[in-house]
Design a protein around this motif. Sequence first.
Motif, PDB file in Angstrom:
ATOM      1  N   GLY A 124       0.805  -1.209   0.000  1.00  0.00           N
ATOM      2  CA  GLY A 124       0.000   0.000   0.000  1.00  0.00           C
ATOM      3  C   GLY A 124       0.837   1.256   0.000  1.00  0.00           C
ATOM      4  N   VAL A 126       0.962   3.342  -2.386  1.00  0.00           N
ATOM      5  CA  VAL A 126       1.182   3.709  -3.782  1.00  0.00           C
ATOM      6  C   VAL A 126      -0.032   3.239  -4.572  1.00  0.00           C
ATOM      7  CG1 VAL A 126       3.686   3.577  -3.618  1.00  0.00           C
ATOM      8  CG2 VAL A 126       2.409   1.542  -4.238  1.00  0.00           C
ATOM      9  N   GLY A 127      -0.166   3.734  -5.789  1.00  0.00           N
ATOM     10  CA  GLY A 127      -1.301   3.370  -6.618  1.00  0.00           C
ATOM     11  C   GLY A 127      -1.328   1.874  -6.935  1.00  0.00           C
ATOM     12  N   ALA A 128      -2.520   1.313  -6.980  1.00  0.00           N
ATOM     13  CA  ALA A 128      -2.663  -0.111  -7.266  1.00  0.00           C
ATOM     14  C   ALA A 128      -2.589  -0.417  -8.763  1.00  0.00           C
ATOM     15  CB  ALA A 128      -3.990  -0.629  -6.711  1.00  0.00           C
ATOM     16  N   GLY A 129      -2.760   0.589  -9.618  1.00  0.00           N
ATOM     17  CA  GLY A 129      -2.804   0.351 -11.058  1.00  0.00           C
ATOM     18  C   GLY A 129      -1.587  -0.376 -11.607  1.00  0.00           C
ATOM     19  N   GLN A 131       0.504  -2.219 -10.081  1.00  0.00           N
ATOM     20  CA  GLN A 131       0.562  -3.556  -9.508  1.00  0.00           C
ATOM     21  C   GLN A 131      -0.408  -4.490 -10.213  1.00  0.00           C
ATOM     22  OE1 GLN A 131      -0.109  -2.922  -5.316  1.00  0.00           O
ATOM     23  NE2 GLN A 131       1.759  -1.701  -5.070  1.00  0.00           N
ATOM     24  N   ARG A 148      -2.471  -5.054   1.139  1.00  0.00           N
ATOM     25  CA  ARG A 148      -2.705  -4.735  -0.270  1.00  0.00           C
ATOM     26  C   ARG A 148      -2.913  -6.002  -1.092  1.00  0.00           C
ATOM     27  NH1 ARG A 148      -1.598  -0.620  -3.893  1.00  0.00           N
ATOM     28  NH2 ARG A 148      -2.549   0.689  -2.281  1.00  0.00           N
ATOM     29  N   GLN A 292       4.764   7.344   0.685  1.00  0.00           N
ATOM     30  CA  GLN A 292       5.735   6.320   0.312  1.00  0.00           C
ATOM     31  C   GLN A 292       6.879   6.898  -0.520  1.00  0.00           C
ATOM     32  OE1 GLN A 292       5.861   3.209   1.416  1.00  0.00           O
ATOM     33  NE2 GLN A 292       7.821   3.018   0.379  1.00  0.00           N
ATOM     34  N   ARG A 434      -4.724  12.339   5.789  1.00  0.00           N
ATOM     35  CA  ARG A 434      -4.489  11.781   4.469  1.00  0.00           C
ATOM     36  C   ARG A 434      -3.741  10.459   4.575  1.00  0.00           C
ATOM     37  NH1 ARG A 434      -4.638  14.211  -0.450  1.00  0.00           N
ATOM     38  NH2 ARG A 434      -4.811  16.245   0.542  1.00  0.00           N
ATOM     39  N   ALA A 438      -4.855   6.695   3.335  1.00  0.00           N
ATOM     40  CA  ALA A 438      -4.031   5.819   2.503  1.00  0.00           C
ATOM     41  C   ALA A 438      -3.785   4.492   3.183  1.00  0.00           C
ATOM     42  CB  ALA A 438      -2.695   6.505   2.190  1.00  0.00           C
ATOM     43  N   SER A 441      -6.092   1.354   2.767  1.00  0.00           N
ATOM     44  CA  SER A 441      -5.986   0.416   1.654  1.00  0.00           C
ATOM     45  C   SER A 441      -5.254  -0.844   2.056  1.00  0.00           C
ATOM     46  CB  SER A 441      -5.241   1.066   0.476  1.00  0.00           C
ATOM     47  OG  SER A 441      -3.889   1.297   0.826  1.00  0.00           O
TER      48      SER A 441
END
Length: 481
Positions: A124, A126-129, A131, A148, A292, A434, A438, A441
């Motif tokens: 987690g 960072v964006g999951a896209g 991955q 994640r 991150q 924030r 995050a 997730s």
Amino acid sequence: MAARRPQQTTSPKSPTFADLGVPGALIRVLAAAGVDRPFPIQAATLPDALAGRDVLGRGRTGSGKTYAFVLAVLTRLAAAAAPRRAGRPRALILAPTRELAAQIDAVMAPLARALSLRTMTVFGGVGAGPQIAGLRAGVDVVVACPGRLADLVEAGHARLDAVEITVLDEADHMADLGFLPTVRRLMERTPRGGQRLLFSATLDDGVDVLVRRFLTDPVEHSVDSKLSPVAAMTHHVLHVHAEDRFAVLVELTAAPGRTVVFTRTKRGAKILTRRLIEAGVSAVELHGNLAQAARTRNLRAFSDGDVRTLVATDIAARGTDVKDVALVVHADPPTEHKAYLHRSGRTARAGATGTVVTLMTDGQAPEVRELTRKAGIAATTTRLRPGDALLRTLAPGERTLVSPPALQPTSPRREAQGARGDGGRRGGEPSPRREAQAARSDGGRRGGEPSPTAATKSAPARSGAAAFSTRARPGGRRGRR
């Protein structure tokens, strides 16, 4: 799956990697990295791991556990030579923190390339896209934090039914952070007949549950006592006045060489980093309130030598394998002995020597004595003031202070404004709210990865002087804390 209690074995004398059955392609990569002979944990576990046995490896931090399981996983995958399939990795390595997952992959990636194997990280923050795309393209080994990965599995982006080998690294730390429910759910999705390798510094009750549930007739290799400190590590307790703590810390961190300074809270790490910079010490912070990208950037600056001091919470107690850390300072003594050992393990790694210093005020003396007793270490306690000759013995070399950049005063209101400003569109450090969003997730209802410093939030208030999370500034009316 029922499992018998692990059988205990003794570690053999260290053979060569070739003797252990490691392929020549991997041996050449190891040699290029300066790794010529196996460490005891590697020599002990590799024969059983390469034979397909379930293995329980126990050893202190810095003992070489990463290479022990990475070499086994890659060698067995290369021998099987199965094709990659979209979303279905062949091996899974679970780690408790993002930093540890990233460092495992950094160690493994050049070895995997030598065998034409593909690896990736999943965690987690960072964006999951990317991955999801990486999983869809097909991967041999996934190094993941539990939360994640659980999200991606439940969303249908990953399946674990093709996993041939599962590794649990730092299993005791995963237990401490509350990951075990998620780890169990992930393990249950792997094939019942798959190989399992579990590495841990201790075998607490939570880890024992995993051993009994998922490992079949495992062989246990213990290369040292679960509380064994590094022989080449010297421990000192500096008994100081509360108002002298910061000045003593500046003397230690202004010396040449890399130093890791631990605080108990994220706010403490942030404020102490600012104060050290104002005093002329080159320092960066590492804690759970950093995005991150900032965590990665700061850790790289410390690893590359751009800054000499890393101020961190227990997020850095595991998974930060930086070479040549000469000194570890417990600016705030930890709450329990396991944290002390793991923090201290950032120095004296891979056979090197190192020094560990704990700053202690009058009110902290009873708890520090109990801490070192439980940790099984004999520390030299010295009462001193700033300028004492012992400080140059502990951190030798010419002190260097640099002109600090212009920094705004740290009032509570400005601190909050700074956090909000850094977490805005410019992509800096997020605010605590924030960061909490995050973290969900990985650490939401599915029992995934919590904030790496979550355990510190429930720590009891310490007696004696306030921790370095105090709002007081050097030279202010409340003293130099």
